[in-house]
Write a protein that holds these residues in place. Sequence first.
Motif, PDB file in Angstrom:
ATOM      1  N   VAL A 113       0.857  -1.188   0.000  1.00 49.70           N
ATOM      2  CA  VAL A 113       0.000   0.000   0.000  1.00 49.70           C
ATOM      3  C   VAL A 113       0.891   1.235   0.000  1.00 49.70           C
ATOM      4  O   VAL A 113       1.984   1.234   0.573  1.00 49.70           O
ATOM      5  CB  VAL A 113      -0.952   0.033   1.212  1.00 49.70           C
ATOM      6  CG1 VAL A 113      -1.832  -1.204   1.240  1.00 49.70           C
ATOM      7  CG2 VAL A 113      -0.197   0.174   2.515  1.00 49.70           C
ATOM      8  N   ALA A 114       0.443   2.287  -0.654  1.00 49.46           N
ATOM      9  CA  ALA A 114       1.199   3.537  -0.660  1.00 49.46           C
ATOM     10  C   ALA A 114       1.228   4.125   0.745  1.00 49.46           C
ATOM     11  O   ALA A 114       0.246   4.039   1.484  1.00 49.46           O
ATOM     12  CB  ALA A 114       0.582   4.524  -1.637  1.00 49.46           C
ATOM     13  N   GLU A 115       2.332   4.758   1.102  1.00 50.56           N
ATOM     14  CA  GLU A 115       2.463   5.298   2.460  1.00 50.56           C
ATOM     15  C   GLU A 115       1.553   6.501   2.696  1.00 50.56           C
ATOM     16  O   GLU A 115       1.304   6.874   3.843  1.00 50.56           O
ATOM     17  CB  GLU A 115       3.917   5.680   2.752  1.00 50.56           C
ATOM     18  CG  GLU A 115       4.486   6.775   1.870  1.00 50.56           C
ATOM     19  CD  GLU A 115       5.922   7.141   2.235  1.00 50.56           C
ATOM     20  OE1 GLU A 115       6.312   6.899   3.397  1.00 50.56           O
ATOM     21  OE2 GLU A 115       6.650   7.656   1.367  1.00 50.56           O
ATOM     22  N   THR A 116       1.009   7.076   1.637  1.00 55.41           N
ATOM     23  CA  THR A 116       0.133   8.242   1.780  1.00 55.41           C
ATOM     24  C   THR A 116      -1.345   7.869   1.686  1.00 55.41           C
ATOM     25  O   THR A 116      -2.202   8.744   1.495  1.00 55.41           O
ATOM     26  CB  THR A 116       0.464   9.280   0.687  1.00 55.41           C
ATOM     27  OG1 THR A 116       0.467   8.626  -0.598  1.00 55.41           O
ATOM     28  CG2 THR A 116       1.814   9.921   0.928  1.00 55.41           C
ATOM     29  N   LEU A 138       4.662   1.619   0.372  1.00 56.22           N
ATOM     30  CA  LEU A 138       5.334   2.089  -0.836  1.00 56.22           C
ATOM     31  C   LEU A 138       5.621   3.583  -0.725  1.00 56.22           C
ATOM     32  O   LEU A 138       4.699   4.381  -0.509  1.00 56.22           O
ATOM     33  CB  LEU A 138       4.441   1.800  -2.042  1.00 56.22           C
ATOM     34  CG  LEU A 138       4.992   2.062  -3.428  1.00 56.22           C
ATOM     35  CD1 LEU A 138       6.170   1.141  -3.716  1.00 56.22           C
ATOM     36  CD2 LEU A 138       3.885   1.843  -4.468  1.00 56.22           C
ATOM     37  N   PRO A 139       6.879   4.006  -0.863  1.00 55.97           N
ATOM     38  CA  PRO A 139       7.215   5.424  -0.698  1.00 55.97           C
ATOM     39  C   PRO A 139       6.761   6.281  -1.878  1.00 55.97           C
ATOM     40  O   PRO A 139       6.531   5.792  -2.988  1.00 55.97           O
ATOM     41  CB  PRO A 139       8.741   5.410  -0.579  1.00 55.97           C
ATOM     42  CG  PRO A 139       9.160   4.202  -1.357  1.00 55.97           C
ATOM     43  CD  PRO A 139       8.087   3.181  -1.119  1.00 55.97           C
ATOM     44  N   VAL A 159       3.366 -11.193  -3.952  1.00 56.88           N
ATOM     45  CA  VAL A 159       2.435 -10.083  -3.730  1.00 56.88           C
ATOM     46  C   VAL A 159       1.047 -10.469  -4.226  1.00 56.88           C
ATOM     47  O   VAL A 159       0.862 -10.849  -5.380  1.00 56.88           O
ATOM     48  CB  VAL A 159       2.911  -8.807  -4.451  1.00 56.88           C
ATOM     49  CG1 VAL A 159       1.878  -7.689  -4.284  1.00 56.88           C
ATOM     50  CG2 VAL A 159       4.271  -8.360  -3.914  1.00 56.88           C
ATOM     51  N   ALA A 160       0.068 -10.362  -3.331  1.00 56.69           N
ATOM     52  CA  ALA A 160      -1.316 -10.658  -3.702  1.00 56.69           C
ATOM     53  C   ALA A 160      -2.055  -9.413  -4.164  1.00 56.69           C
ATOM     54  O   ALA A 160      -2.893  -9.488  -5.063  1.00 56.69           O
ATOM     55  CB  ALA A 160      -2.054 -11.285  -2.524  1.00 56.69           C
ATOM     56  N   LEU A 161      -1.740  -8.277  -3.543  1.00 57.69           N
ATOM     57  CA  LEU A 161      -2.522  -7.061  -3.808  1.00 57.69           C
ATOM     58  C   LEU A 161      -1.666  -5.815  -3.664  1.00 57.69           C
ATOM     59  O   LEU A 161      -0.849  -5.715  -2.747  1.00 57.69           O
ATOM     60  CB  LEU A 161      -3.699  -6.977  -2.827  1.00 57.69           C
ATOM     61  CG  LEU A 161      -4.655  -5.790  -2.967  1.00 57.69           C
ATOM     62  CD1 LEU A 161      -5.417  -5.849  -4.282  1.00 57.69           C
ATOM     63  CD2 LEU A 161      -5.638  -5.738  -1.790  1.00 57.69           C
ATOM     64  N   VAL A 162      -1.886  -4.876  -4.572  1.00 53.90           N
ATOM     65  CA  VAL A 162      -1.305  -3.535  -4.486  1.00 53.90           C
ATOM     66  C   VAL A 162      -2.469  -2.555  -4.388  1.00 53.90           C
ATOM     67  O   VAL A 162      -3.396  -2.600  -5.202  1.00 53.90           O
ATOM     68  CB  VAL A 162      -0.440  -3.200  -5.719  1.00 53.90           C
ATOM     69  CG1 VAL A 162       0.072  -1.759  -5.636  1.00 53.90           C
ATOM     70  CG2 VAL A 162       0.721  -4.173  -5.843  1.00 53.90           C
ATOM     71  N   SER A 163      -2.454  -1.684  -3.368  1.00 53.81           N
ATOM     72  CA  SER A 163      -3.536  -0.716  -3.175  1.00 53.81           C
ATOM     73  C   SER A 163      -2.974   0.703  -3.184  1.00 53.81           C
ATOM     74  O   SER A 163      -2.150   1.052  -2.334  1.00 53.81           O
ATOM     75  CB  SER A 163      -4.264  -0.979  -1.850  1.00 53.81           C
ATOM     76  OG  SER A 163      -5.335  -0.070  -1.686  1.00 53.81           O
ATOM     77  N   VAL A 164      -3.421   1.500  -4.153  1.00 50.82           N
ATOM     78  CA  VAL A 164      -2.968   2.892  -4.281  1.00 50.82           C
ATOM     79  C   VAL A 164      -4.169   3.771  -4.594  1.00 50.82           C
ATOM     80  O   VAL A 164      -4.924   3.509  -5.533  1.00 50.82           O
ATOM     81  CB  VAL A 164      -1.902   3.041  -5.389  1.00 50.82           C
ATOM     82  CG1 VAL A 164      -1.506   4.510  -5.550  1.00 50.82           C
ATOM     83  CG2 VAL A 164      -0.669   2.197  -5.082  1.00 50.82           C
ATOM     84  N   MET A 165      -4.337   4.814  -3.816  1.00 50.76           N
ATOM     85  CA  MET A 165      -5.435   5.768  -3.987  1.00 50.76           C
ATOM     86  C   MET A 165      -5.271   6.527  -5.299  1.00 50.76           C
ATOM     87  O   MET A 165      -4.168   6.959  -5.642  1.00 50.76           O
ATOM     88  CB  MET A 165      -5.393   6.744  -2.807  1.00 50.76           C
ATOM     89  CG  MET A 165      -6.517   7.729  -2.735  1.00 50.76           C
ATOM     90  SD  MET A 165      -6.266   8.889  -1.359  1.00 50.76           S
ATOM     91  CE  MET A 165      -6.448   7.793   0.045  1.00 50.76           C
TER      92      MET A 165
END
Length: 399
Positions: A113-116, A138-139, A159-165
């Motif tokens: 996940v993104a750090e923001t 994730l930076p 890695v199963a999932l990447v989540s980014v807004m």
Amino acid sequence: MTVISSGPETSSPAGRRKGPIYFDFQATTPLEEKALSAMMPYLTEKFGNPHSATHRFGWEGKAGVDVARKRIAALINAEPEEITFLSGATEANNLALKGVMERAGEGRNRLIVAETEHACIRETAAYLATRGVEVTLLPVDESGLVRLDALKETLDERVALVSVMLVNNEIGVIQPLAEIAKLAHAHGALVHSDMAQAAGKIPVDVEALGLDLASLSSHKLYGPKGIGAIYVRKQVPIAPQIHGGGQEEGLRSGTLAPFLCVGFGEAARIAQGQLEADQAHVKALWDQTVDTFRQSGIAFRINGSVTHRYFGNLNVSFPGVDGARLLADLRGFAVSSGAACASSVGKTSYVLEALGVESQTAQATLRIGFGRATTADDVKEMTDAILKAVRAQTEASWR
């Protein structure tokens, strides 16, 4: 209840308001008048349970829900059967992360996940970490954009999932989701996006972006509170988190509230129809605000990319200014601190920290939101008040 009045097919600003002028459209938006009107019959004569399949009252409720589902799907270029109603984006984010990680195949125990990300993503990820999931934050770079080089380095077959807004709730930056999805899919990972701040505000196409899951919130796009949706691409394995009567194809049990679904759907329809006009409106207000600050000579910093962004969000810091005093001087305006998600516990915004903003500067930050009802006169009143407050502090420090 505050509502925004729509014209024949476009919204016009509401009448002059009493009290503070509203600049907190990332927190919530006022309800569209047409959405409220569409909701009312489902609170009165069309009161039936939409899951009752044997009589007219149930059929009416279901018909309203079905139309709403189609409108929300159209807003993001999805199929209606890929849209599941639930209580809001927080529940959708929980369902996406927990549901995917529960069903992830053997050997896929990593979540990125993104750090923001919004707190509900970060806290859900932290919860999953206590259950054995390997979580990677994730930076981002100093503009708030995800570092694609870091993503490439951390991606692997586990890695199963990447989540980014898609659009950040605090600084408004738009992430390169299509590139992120392409990288993740190359390793067999699924991609989720919290789109609460994006849907209805910028063009969203889940197919073009390559998304497998996405979270939506009604009250961020001039719909009612208490209703949201999750997009789940067909064939994506996800475990339900609420069990019961098997509603919503078993993915989210519980009796739907047709009036909320209908209001959400009508707000989505309106948003889709006037997306370009809304974008042009907030961009003009953003330009007006920034130009005023630049011409004033005061020191300020815009947080987040000034090109890859949603212009309805301006996150701005005033170095050397006491943030608490600044907010006190702006009581006539509903703005939020740049540390909105953390201010209640006295912490500096982790989003601004990720961008490298110094703590003192981060505390002197405003998140200014522009919306359909915001006028150029509103912006002038607000910028005049900010300049007066900042100059008063600056002059005092010279004495």
